[in-house]
Design a protein around this motif. Structure first.
Motif, PDB file in Angstrom:
ATOM      1  N   GLY A  87       0.788  -1.230   0.000  1.00 10.38           N
ATOM      2  CA  GLY A  87       0.000   0.000   0.000  1.00 10.38           C
ATOM      3  C   GLY A  87       0.812   1.267   0.000  1.00 10.38           C
ATOM      4  N   ASP A  88       2.105   1.157  -0.303  1.00  7.64           N
ATOM      5  CA  ASP A  88       2.974   2.339  -0.339  1.00  7.64           C
ATOM      6  C   ASP A  88       3.204   2.729  -1.798  1.00  7.64           C
ATOM      7  OD1 ASP A  88       4.688   4.371   0.232  1.00  7.64           O
ATOM      8  OD2 ASP A  88       6.279   3.125   1.088  1.00  7.64           O
ATOM      9  N   SER A  89       2.256   3.429  -2.375  1.00  9.07           N
ATOM     10  CA  SER A  89       2.313   3.762  -3.797  1.00  9.07           C
ATOM     11  C   SER A  89       3.392   4.803  -4.078  1.00  9.07           C
ATOM     12  CB  SER A  89       0.961   4.281  -4.293  1.00  9.07           C
ATOM     13  OG  SER A  89       0.774   5.632  -3.936  1.00  9.07           O
ATOM     14  N   ASP A 143     -13.710  -6.003   4.396  1.00 11.94           N
ATOM     15  CA  ASP A 143     -13.211  -5.809   5.763  1.00 11.94           C
ATOM     16  C   ASP A 143     -11.784  -6.338   5.922  1.00 11.94           C
ATOM     17  OD1 ASP A 143     -15.576  -4.614   6.590  1.00 11.94           O
ATOM     18  OD2 ASP A 143     -16.473  -6.520   7.217  1.00 11.94           O
ATOM     19  N   ALA A 144     -11.507  -7.472   5.274  1.00 14.21           N
ATOM     20  CA  ALA A 144     -10.169  -8.060   5.378  1.00 14.21           C
ATOM     21  C   ALA A 144      -9.128  -7.203   4.659  1.00 14.21           C
ATOM     22  CB  ALA A 144     -10.175  -9.479   4.819  1.00 14.21           C
ATOM     23  N   LEU A 145      -9.488  -6.636   3.512  1.00 18.43           N
ATOM     24  CA  LEU A 145      -8.572  -5.740   2.805  1.00 18.43           C
ATOM     25  C   LEU A 145      -8.261  -4.506   3.648  1.00 18.43           C
ATOM     26  CD1 LEU A 145      -9.671  -5.632  -0.959  1.00 18.43           C
ATOM     27  CD2 LEU A 145      -7.371  -6.114  -0.086  1.00 18.43           C
ATOM     28  N   ALA A 146      -9.309  -3.942   4.241  1.00 19.88           N
ATOM     29  CA  ALA A 146      -9.110  -2.771   5.097  1.00 19.88           C
ATOM     30  C   ALA A 146      -8.210  -3.124   6.275  1.00 19.88           C
ATOM     31  CB  ALA A 146     -10.459  -2.248   5.592  1.00 19.88           C
ATOM     32  N   ARG A 147      -8.414  -4.299   6.833  1.00 26.56           N
ATOM     33  CA  ARG A 147      -7.602  -4.753   7.962  1.00 26.56           C
ATOM     34  C   ARG A 147      -6.140  -4.970   7.522  1.00 26.56           C
ATOM     35  NH1 ARG A 147     -11.145  -8.096   9.576  1.00 26.56           N
ATOM     36  NH2 ARG A 147     -10.448  -9.951   8.456  1.00 26.56           N
ATOM     37  N   TYR A 148      -5.962  -5.556   6.343  1.00 27.11           N
ATOM     38  CA  TYR A 148      -4.616  -5.811   5.821  1.00 27.11           C
ATOM     39  C   TYR A 148      -3.830  -4.508   5.706  1.00 27.11           C
ATOM     40  CZ  TYR A 148      -0.943  -6.824   2.400  1.00 27.11           C
ATOM     41  OH  TYR A 148       0.263  -6.910   1.745  1.00 27.11           O
ATOM     42  N   TYR A 149      -4.421  -3.523   5.042  1.00 25.54           N
ATOM     43  CA  TYR A 149      -3.691  -2.273   4.824  1.00 25.54           C
ATOM     44  C   TYR A 149      -3.504  -1.479   6.115  1.00 25.54           C
ATOM     45  CZ  TYR A 149      -3.594  -2.847  -0.209  1.00 25.54           C
ATOM     46  OH  TYR A 149      -3.332  -3.303  -1.477  1.00 25.54           O
ATOM     47  N   ALA A 150      -4.484  -1.532   7.004  1.00 21.65           N
ATOM     48  CA  ALA A 150      -4.371  -0.793   8.265  1.00 21.65           C
ATOM     49  C   ALA A 150      -3.194  -1.278   9.102  1.00 21.65           C
ATOM     50  CB  ALA A 150      -5.666  -0.918   9.061  1.00 21.65           C
ATOM     51  N   HIS A 151      -2.790  -2.535   8.898  1.00 22.01           N
ATOM     52  CA  HIS A 151      -1.708  -3.101   9.697  1.00 22.01           C
ATOM     53  C   HIS A 151      -0.352  -3.061   8.994  1.00 22.01           C
ATOM     54  CE1 HIS A 151      -5.146  -4.671  12.012  1.00 22.01           C
ATOM     55  NE2 HIS A 151      -4.298  -4.692  13.020  1.00 22.01           N
ATOM     56  N   GLN A 152      -0.277  -2.391   7.862  1.00 14.55           N
ATOM     57  CA  GLN A 152       1.009  -2.229   7.188  1.00 14.55           C
ATOM     58  C   GLN A 152       1.796  -1.085   7.825  1.00 14.55           C
ATOM     59  OE1 GLN A 152       1.974  -4.526   4.759  1.00 14.55           O
ATOM     60  NE2 GLN A 152       0.076  -5.401   5.570  1.00 14.55           N
ATOM     61  N   PRO A 153       3.112  -1.096   7.690  1.00 17.18           N
ATOM     62  CA  PRO A 153       3.923  -0.010   8.270  1.00 17.18           C
ATOM     63  C   PRO A 153       3.555   1.343   7.667  1.00 17.18           C
ATOM     64  CG  PRO A 153       5.307  -1.860   7.628  1.00 17.18           C
ATOM     65  CD  PRO A 153       3.942  -2.135   7.066  1.00 17.18           C
TER      66      PRO A 153
END
Length: 203
Positions: free
Chosen positions: A47-49, A100-110
């Motif tokens: 998610g770091d574009s 919801d899982a996608l949102a959770r995935y990105y929310a937990h990225q550095p």
């Protein structure tokens, strides 16, 4: 990756892992695969574009991300051409559990690193970001997005975001291409120079 190719890849990924997963671990696996194989082509690994056309999603607020993906799924409220063209077809293909899982995935990225803007521009925007302009009915950005711009719930993280992307979104809200009644009332009277300045602050 072209839009049609990306949509096709979403279909293939969902077919490979299955849809309607009953447990969150399966939803998380689906989301991670989508993020890695599809979303990353625009939004970057984790998610770091690198392109200001596409927002950074890393460490974004989970509630905000889920809300925005569902907005794209509904085909209402996001009428700016770029977002509509890129996201509508893909968002329509994923179910609520995967959202919801996608949102959770990105929310937990550095958290992504931001690019520091011109000091003069930052100084000009800092007052609006931290204090607003009460006499003009403009609330401080920090009152919802936080002093460190990390966001809170449905209020998105701005820290580390591409400044040109923030500028584009503020103008889209001003022009009612993006449905955000609270934000429209705050930004409707901002000048182009003020938008550029305030977007440069949360680095």
């Amino acid at each position: 990756m072209g839009k049609n190719a990306a949509v096709g890849l979403v279909v293939l990924v969902l077919a490979a892992v299955g849809t309607g997963a009953a447990v969150s671990t399966e939803d998380d696996a689906t989301a991670a695969k989508l993020a890695t194989q599809v979303c990353s082509s625009c939004h970057g690994p984790g998610g770091d574009s690198t392109s200001p056309t596409f927002p950074k999603l890393a460490a974004q607020q989970q509630a905000y991300l889920a809300m925005q993906i569902r907005t794209f799924k509904s085909a209402r409220g996001r009428n700016e051409p770029e977002a509509h063209d890129y996201m509508l077809g893909m968002a329509a293909l994923i179910d609520d559990a995967t959202v919801d899982a996608l949102a959770r995935y990105y929310a937990h990225q550095p958290p992504p690193a931001g690019k520091k803007g011109p000091p003069v521009l930052i100084e000009r925007g800092r007052h609006l970001f931290e204090q607003g302009s009460p006499e003009r009915g403009i609330a401080a950005c920090a009152s919802c997005h936080g002093k460190d711009a990390a966001g809170n719930g449905i209020f998105p993280r701005l820290a580390g975001q591409h400044a040109p992307y923030v500028v584009h979104q503020l103008k889209a809200i001003q022009q009612r291409l993006r449905d955000s009644p609270v934000m429209h009332g705050i930004v409707k009277d901002l000048t182009p120079d003020e938008i550029d300045a305030v977007a440069a602050v949360p680095r």
